[in-house]
Design a protein around this motif. Structure first.
Motif, PDB file in Angstrom:
ATOM      1  N   THR A   8      31.735  44.839  41.368  1.00 55.10           N
ATOM      2  CA  THR A   8      32.808  44.765  42.353  1.00 55.10           C
ATOM      3  C   THR A   8      32.169  44.737  43.731  1.00 55.10           C
ATOM      4  O   THR A   8      31.073  45.273  43.916  1.00 55.10           O
ATOM      5  CB  THR A   8      33.746  45.984  42.240  1.00 55.10           C
ATOM      6  OG1 THR A   8      32.968  47.180  42.348  1.00 55.10           O
ATOM      7  CG2 THR A   8      34.508  45.992  40.939  1.00 55.10           C
ATOM      8  N   ASN A 121      31.604  29.433  42.874  1.00 54.14           N
ATOM      9  CA  ASN A 121      32.830  30.208  42.974  1.00 54.14           C
ATOM     10  C   ASN A 121      32.437  31.581  43.501  1.00 54.14           C
ATOM     11  O   ASN A 121      31.758  32.345  42.810  1.00 54.14           O
ATOM     12  CB  ASN A 121      33.501  30.302  41.606  1.00 54.14           C
ATOM     13  CG  ASN A 121      34.820  31.053  41.660  1.00 54.14           C
ATOM     14  OD1 ASN A 121      35.022  31.929  42.477  1.00 54.14           O
ATOM     15  ND2 ASN A 121      35.709  30.688  40.755  1.00 54.14           N
ATOM     16  N   THR A 122      32.864  31.905  44.707  1.00 53.72           N
ATOM     17  CA  THR A 122      32.460  33.168  45.314  1.00 53.72           C
ATOM     18  C   THR A 122      33.009  34.378  44.568  1.00 53.72           C
ATOM     19  O   THR A 122      32.485  35.478  44.699  1.00 53.72           O
ATOM     20  CB  THR A 122      32.900  33.236  46.793  1.00 53.72           C
ATOM     21  OG1 THR A 122      34.318  33.071  46.871  1.00 53.72           O
ATOM     22  CG2 THR A 122      32.205  32.156  47.606  1.00 53.72           C
ATOM     23  N   ARG A 123      34.034  34.185  43.761  1.00 57.67           N
ATOM     24  CA  ARG A 123      34.603  35.293  42.983  1.00 57.67           C
ATOM     25  C   ARG A 123      33.822  35.563  41.707  1.00 57.67           C
ATOM     26  O   ARG A 123      33.920  36.650  41.145  1.00 57.67           O
ATOM     27  CB  ARG A 123      36.052  35.001  42.642  1.00 57.67           C
ATOM     28  CG  ARG A 123      36.935  34.981  43.856  1.00 57.67           C
ATOM     29  CD  ARG A 123      38.360  34.727  43.489  1.00 57.67           C
ATOM     30  NE  ARG A 123      39.162  34.701  44.701  1.00 57.67           N
ATOM     31  CZ  ARG A 123      40.438  34.492  44.711  1.00 57.67           C
ATOM     32  NH1 ARG A 123      41.090  34.280  43.583  1.00 57.67           N
ATOM     33  NH2 ARG A 123      41.101  34.477  45.845  1.00 57.67           N
ATOM     34  N   THR A 124      33.069  34.580  41.227  1.00 59.42           N
ATOM     35  CA  THR A 124      32.359  34.768  39.953  1.00 59.42           C
ATOM     36  C   THR A 124      30.841  34.689  40.080  1.00 59.42           C
ATOM     37  O   THR A 124      30.143  35.006  39.126  1.00 59.42           O
ATOM     38  CB  THR A 124      32.814  33.725  38.915  1.00 59.42           C
ATOM     39  OG1 THR A 124      32.514  32.417  39.398  1.00 59.42           O
ATOM     40  CG2 THR A 124      34.300  33.869  38.618  1.00 59.42           C
TER      41      THR A 124
END
Length: 142
Positions: A8, A121-124
């Protein structure tokens, strides 16, 4: 889908030291910021020559490597990294803007353990890198 436990933004525990090799300044900045936000220590450079110099001085927990560099093909750099003392088993994550059929197989054959097609993908991104660094910490998503 597999996810890494404890990934996170702003995680308190360091996730490892990475060498990021990326020649596009915007991508270098974005990937560095994202990986650092998730708890990685990131050293960054923009050429294969710089990467080899850094690898001669320090051991990293993993490399995130653009496959198209100005001074050397990223696949050749991955093969050279495999020949360096102390780096034979370091996880290498290949990142490419091309994503042509067969490129992933070539990256794996050159010694990479993961393959990401740009735009990242900045989220993954951090999860993908963490999974490559420590596959034994991967857990199934509930």
């Amino acid at each position: 889908m597999a996810i890494h436990a404890d990934i996170t933004p702003g995680t308190a525990r360091p996730l490892g030291a990475l060498l990021l090799v990326e020649d596009a300044p915007d991508n270098l900045q974005l990937e560095t910021l994202v990986l650092r936000a998730y708890g990685f220590h990131v050293d960054a450079c923009s050429t294969a020559r710089e990467a080899l110099l850094l690898l001669g001085r320090q051991t990293y927990d993993g490399l995130v490597l653009d496959l198209k560099l100005p001074d050397m093909d990223g696949l050749e750099l991955a093969r050279r990294v495999r020949g360096l003392d102390g780096h034979q088993n370091v996880p290498i994550v290949a990142v490419t803007g091309r994503g042509m059929p067969g490129d992933e197989a070539k990256a794996l054959a050159a010694g990479c353990c993961a393959y990401i097609v740009k735009p990242v993908n900045t989220r993954t991104l951090a999860r993908q890198v963490a999974d490559a660094l420590n596959p034994s910490a991967v857990v199934s998503k509930a």
